[in-house]
Design a protein around this motif. Structure first.
Motif, short mmCIF file in Angstrom:
data_model
loop_
_atom_site.label_atom_id
_atom_site.label_comp_id
_atom_site.label_asym_id
_atom_site.label_seq_id
_atom_site.Cartn_x
_atom_site.Cartn_y
_atom_site.Cartn_z
N LEU A 1 5.98 9.88 -7.47
CA LEU A 1 5.33 8.60 -7.74
C LEU A 1 5.44 7.65 -6.56
CD1 LEU A 1 3.75 7.35 -10.06
CD2 LEU A 1 5.87 6.35 -10.89
N TYR A 2 6.58 7.64 -5.91
CA TYR A 2 6.77 6.72 -4.79
C TYR A 2 7.08 7.42 -3.48
CZ TYR A 2 6.58 2.89 -8.04
OH TYR A 2 6.14 2.01 -8.98
N GLU A 3 7.20 8.72 -3.50
CA GLU A 3 7.44 9.43 -2.25
C GLU A 3 7.11 10.90 -2.44
OE1 GLU A 3 11.56 9.41 -1.15
OE2 GLU A 3 12.22 9.44 -3.23
N GLY A 4 7.09 11.62 -1.31
CA GLY A 4 6.83 13.04 -1.38
C GLY A 4 5.44 13.38 -0.90
N PRO A 5 5.13 14.68 -0.80
CA PRO A 5 3.81 15.10 -0.33
C PRO A 5 2.72 14.74 -1.31
CG PRO A 5 5.02 16.96 -1.17
CD PRO A 5 5.97 15.81 -1.16
N ASP A 11 0.86 -1.18 0.00
CA ASP A 11 0.00 0.00 0.00
C ASP A 11 0.90 1.23 0.00
OD1 ASP A 11 -3.06 0.65 0.38
OD2 ASP A 11 -1.93 2.16 1.49
N ARG A 12 1.03 1.85 -1.16
CA ARG A 12 1.89 3.02 -1.30
C ARG A 12 1.19 4.26 -0.74
NH1 ARG A 12 6.41 0.20 -2.59
NH2 ARG A 12 5.94 -1.29 -4.24
N ARG A 13 2.01 5.25 -0.40
CA ARG A 13 1.44 6.51 0.03
C ARG A 13 0.74 7.18 -1.14
NH1 ARG A 13 6.12 5.78 2.88
NH2 ARG A 13 5.98 6.08 5.13
N GLY A 14 -0.49 7.64 -0.91
CA GLY A 14 -1.26 8.28 -1.97
C GLY A 14 -1.95 9.51 -1.44
N ASN A 15 -3.28 9.53 -1.53
CA ASN A 15 -4.01 10.70 -1.07
C ASN A 15 -4.30 10.68 0.43
OD1 ASN A 15 -6.10 8.85 -0.77
ND2 ASN A 15 -7.17 9.50 -2.61
N ASN A 16 -3.90 9.57 1.09
CA ASN A 16 -4.02 9.43 2.54
C ASN A 16 -5.46 9.43 3.05
OD1 ASN A 16 -1.21 9.29 2.94
ND2 ASN A 16 -1.05 11.51 2.88
N ARG A 17 -6.42 9.16 2.17
CA ARG A 17 -7.80 8.96 2.65
C ARG A 17 -7.90 7.66 3.46
NH1 ARG A 17 -12.48 11.19 0.01
NH2 ARG A 17 -13.39 9.15 0.40
N LEU A 18 -7.12 6.66 3.04
CA LEU A 18 -7.06 5.37 3.74
C LEU A 18 -8.40 4.64 3.74
CD1 LEU A 18 -4.88 6.31 6.88
CD2 LEU A 18 -4.14 5.70 4.56
N ASP A 19 -9.21 4.86 2.70
CA ASP A 19 -10.52 4.21 2.64
C ASP A 19 -10.40 2.69 2.74
OD1 ASP A 19 -12.00 6.61 2.31
OD2 ASP A 19 -11.42 6.66 0.21
N THR A 20 -9.51 2.11 1.93
CA THR A 20 -9.36 0.66 1.92
C THR A 20 -8.91 0.14 3.28
OG1 THR A 20 -8.88 0.58 -0.45
CG2 THR A 20 -8.08 -1.26 0.90
N LEU A 21 -7.91 0.79 3.86
CA LEU A 21 -7.35 0.31 5.12
C LEU A 21 -8.34 0.46 6.27
CD1 LEU A 21 -3.69 1.64 4.87
CD2 LEU A 21 -4.67 -0.48 3.98
#
Length: 213
Positions: free
Chosen positions: A206-210, A80-90
């Motif tokens: 793509l794989y890191e950053g804000p 699970d990569r960092r994305g929009n941080n909504r964390l809906d799935t988790l």
């Protein structure tokens, strides 16, 4: 809506469709056979379905082919990569561990469907298995497989999904900036600036950053 046309019971539903042939029912497997292991190793994209307090949710996941790893015939590892941080799935999985996945392989008409349960892990060894470009995923999902089977290719044939002639010019569709403007999040100027920088931003993070979402 005319209620007399609604289907509300299994008998009425079955009357509309022919009975499935034996092979359609018999193609389910409780384990990942060698053939399915090969297919998953070729898949760069999957859709993850979960259920939570707000209802059912679907979320896309993608990485280089084989990003979903087979640990054994009953276990998958999904980073699970960092994305929009909504964390809906988790968050959904914390409520209900049931999970379903559909894997797509570019150029292949059949899809691979997996059902099971999942737990969220920060096990260092599992995270390390999913390192890409020097970056670890935030977490991994350890999926216990209950059922795996292939979906026939009719849906992808009908949609023309892999047909180059079916590709849509992105500029002819509403931009993400415009969508957020319509929700009151952006002014027109902010939407234009967002759209102008989005491609470069996505590539750089793509794989890191804000997050820009």
């Amino acid at each position: 809506m005319i209620t007399e046309h609604l289907i509300t019971d299994a008998a009425a539903l079955s009357a509309l469709y022919p009975a499935p042939v034996a092979r359609a029912l018999g193609k389910e497997s409780p384990v990942l056979t060698p053939g399915y292991v090969e297919l998953l190793a070729a898949a760069p994209f999957c859709i993850v379905a979960t259920h939570g307090p707000a209802g059912i949710d679907c979320s896309p996941r993608g990485d280089p082919p084989g990003f979903v790893q087979v640990l054994d015939e009953r276990t998958l590892l999904l980073p699970d990569r960092r994305g929009n941080n909504r964390l809906d799935t988790l968050r959904n999985l914390l409520h209900d561990p049931a999970i379903a996945l559909i894997f797509l392989i570019p150029g292949m008409g059949e899809a691979v469907r997996v059902r099971g349960t999942a737990v969220i892990s920060t096990d260092p060894d599992l995270l390390e298995r999913c390192r890409i470009q020097g970056v670890l995923p935030a977490t991994v999902l350890v999926v216990s497989v209950d059922c795996v089977y292939f979906q026939c290719q009719r849906a992808l044939l009908r949609s023309g999904l892999w047909d180059p002639a079916a590709q849509v010019d992105r500029s002819t569709l509403p931009s993400t900036g415009r969508l957020q403007q319509e929700l009151g999040q952006f002014t027109a100027a902010q939407a234009a600036e967002y759209d102008a920088t989005l491609a470069d931003y996505a590539a750089a993070t793509l794989y890191e950053g804000p997050t820009k979402a």
